[in-house]
Design a protein around this motif. Structure first.
Motif, short mmCIF file in Angstrom:
data_model
loop_
_atom_site.label_atom_id
_atom_site.label_comp_id
_atom_site.label_asym_id
_atom_site.label_seq_id
_atom_site.Cartn_x
_atom_site.Cartn_y
_atom_site.Cartn_z
N ARG A 205 30.28 36.62 39.29
CA ARG A 205 31.66 37.14 39.36
C ARG A 205 32.43 36.63 40.56
N VAL A 206 32.23 35.38 40.86
CA VAL A 206 32.99 34.77 41.96
C VAL A 206 33.84 33.61 41.44
N MET A 207 33.91 33.47 40.10
CA MET A 207 34.60 32.32 39.52
C MET A 207 36.05 32.67 39.19
N SER A 208 36.93 31.69 39.37
CA SER A 208 38.31 31.88 38.96
C SER A 208 38.46 31.44 37.51
N ASN A 220 41.34 33.41 43.91
CA ASN A 220 40.48 34.34 43.18
C ASN A 220 39.17 33.71 42.74
N GLY A 221 38.70 32.73 43.50
CA GLY A 221 37.35 32.27 43.23
C GLY A 221 37.23 30.77 43.09
N MET A 222 36.00 30.37 42.82
CA MET A 222 35.71 28.94 42.74
C MET A 222 35.78 28.44 41.31
#
Lengths: 403, 88
Positions: A205-208, A220-222
């Motif tokens: 849950r760190v992905m855009s 909002n993320g990688m």
């Protein structure tokens, strides 16, 4: 101690299939991130990436090679061809005995794992292709480069998640600087844009889902990318004696471990690596004009990284430029440091600083000159390239203009 | 049904916090229960699996997610809403 210079560069990534194409795209602030085209993409909740598009392996490799080359090896072979061709080196005799290939990758042959798990689990078959193991192994790319170019010295793969390439290039730097070899082929590759490769990252849950916006308050993320970059590191006198075109000098390298958390970055750990690279290269902090950031576009990384730079450089932090080219090519995981070294080379040789694109809102916790959205002309003498991996493993390289 | 959701959410949070269910109060925060960001992501995964729902949560912007995690009561209410949507 020997001095180490770069005499060859090669790449393939979402921004271009050669170094000139990639640097032109970086200078234009082009975005290589777009909807990805992979099997079962509709079952992914993250459907964008920095994918190498219009890539036809059969245009480059014969049937036997394709049976043995996973996509990450294919990328490596193409980048190695460009780099070694540019260096104009041929490996015979003693030089061949010394020279090796050291490459970073986090996942190795992810597509090969993915396809063959499908075969046995989803399709229920009980037999796989005989070359699955030699195709998926992390060292396949290093081995095939050694075979293709007659590199008979130390060759191996380095796997430290998102710092793999920087660790690999640091090892190659040490080999040449110590005098153990007069030339090394190094860099890294990743080809993790497969259903399983993206699904695993989704879980954290760190992905855009829309864009990689490093340092921007609304980040909002990688976003994942794929590709490879390869370099020839050569001993300075050897390069001069044969009249090679010297692209840049590698002057410092340092590694550190946070010894703290498996995913959260540590300011102290990263700062030790940055300070270590300066010390190793006998670099005065005020000399550093540009830093290619790790800059993943996650909330945690970017604010920690800016705090590290502020801490290490003091008032000079406000004068230097720091950008994250992941905004353009995505995060190549184990291959990312290699592609990002190209931005460092462009800064030193061409006086063009690659931008952080997708930048929309200043973040008070990232209050540095992040070269937002547009490339900038600037003369810089010394640059750093940061990589801070999951697992708390940090690796920072320092480069200077060609002597 | 709502009480069943509440009980299950509390069970998941208690397991993550390595506490008895009775130690998890409705006004507890995840922080007060000792659940860090990794623990939160694991709890959300467990909730999704338990109720077969999709929880809109991005660790980069927890405060901007539609999913309120400010207390156990907030999480229970959010899950109840998602389960209701799922049924509708």
């Amino acid at each position: 101690m020997k001095r180490v210079v770069i005499t060859g560069t090669g790449t393939i990534n979402a921004l271009g299939k050669t170094v000139p194409e990639t640097l032109a795209a970086m200078a234009e602030g082009k975005c290589g991130i777009a909807p990805i085209n992979i099997r079962d993409v509709e079952r992914l909740s993250v459907q964008i990436g920095g994918q190498v598009r219009n890539f036809d392996p059969e245009a480059h490799f014969n049937r036997q090679q394709i049976a043995l080359y996973d996509r990450f090896t294919q990328f490596t072979m193409l980048a190695a061809k460009e780099a070694i061709g540019q260096a104009g080196l041929e490996f015979h005799g003693l030089l061949a005995d010394e020279a090796g290939a050291i490459f970073g990758t986090a996942g190795g042959g992810v597509n090969t794992w993915d396809e063959n798990y499908r075969t046995v689990y989803e399709d229920g078959k009980n037999r796989v292709h005989p070359f699955v193991v030699p195709k998926l192994m992390n060292n396949a790319a290093a081995s095939h480069v050694s075979m293709e170019y007659n590199l008979k010295g130390p060759s191996y793969s380095v796997s430290t998640a998102c710092a793999s390439s920087n660790h690999a290039m640091g090892q190659a730097f040490h080999m040449v600087r110590s005098g153990a070899s007069r030339a090394m082929v190094t860099g890294g590759a990743e080809a993790m844009l497969s259903f399983g490769g993206v699904k695993a990252w989704e879980g954290l849950r760190v992905m855009s889902k829309d864009a990689c916006r490093p340092f921007s308050a609304n980040r909002n993320g990688m976003v994942q990318g794929e590709g490879a970059a390869v370099f020839v590191f050569e001993e300075l006198e050897h390069a001069k004696a044969r009249g090679a075109d010297i692209i840049a000098e590698v002057v410092g390298f340092a590694m550190s471990s946070d010894a703290a958390d498996i995913v959260m970055p540590s300011k102290q750990g990263a700062a030790r690596a940055v300070r270590g690279a300066l010390r190793d290269g006998r670099i005065n902090p005020e000399e550093v004009g540009y830093i290619n950031a790790h800059g993943t576009g996650t909330a945690a990384n970017d604010k920690t990284e800016c705090a590290v730079v502020a801490d290490v450089f003091g008032s000079h932090a406000d004068k230097l430029m720091i950008s994250s080219t992941k905004s353009m090519h995505g995060h190549l995981i184990g291959g990312t440091g290699a592609v990002e070294l190209l931005a460092c080379i462009m800064a030193l040789r061409d006086g063009v600083i690659a931008p952080t694109i997708g930048y929309e809102e200043p973040d008070p916790e990232c209050a540095l000159d992040v070269v937002p959205n547009d490339a900038r002309d600037a003369k810089v003498k010394t640059v750093l390239s940061n990589a801070f991996a999951f697992g708390g493993l940090n690796a920072v390289l320092a480069l200077r203009q060609a002597p | 049904m709502s009480d069943a959701v509440k009980d299950k959410v509390i069970e998941i949070i208690a397991e993550q916090a390595v506490l008895e269910k009775s130690d998890v109060k409705m006004d507890s925060t995840l922080e007060s229960l000792g659940i860090d960001s990794l623990g939160l992501v694991e709890s959300i995964f467990a909730i999704e699996e338990a109720f077969d729902i999709q929880v809109p949560f991005n660790a980069n912007e927890p405060s901007e997610s539609d999913f309120d995690i400010s207390s156990v009561a907030a999480i229970v209410a959010a899950v109840q809403g998602l389960v209701k949507e799922q049924a509708a």
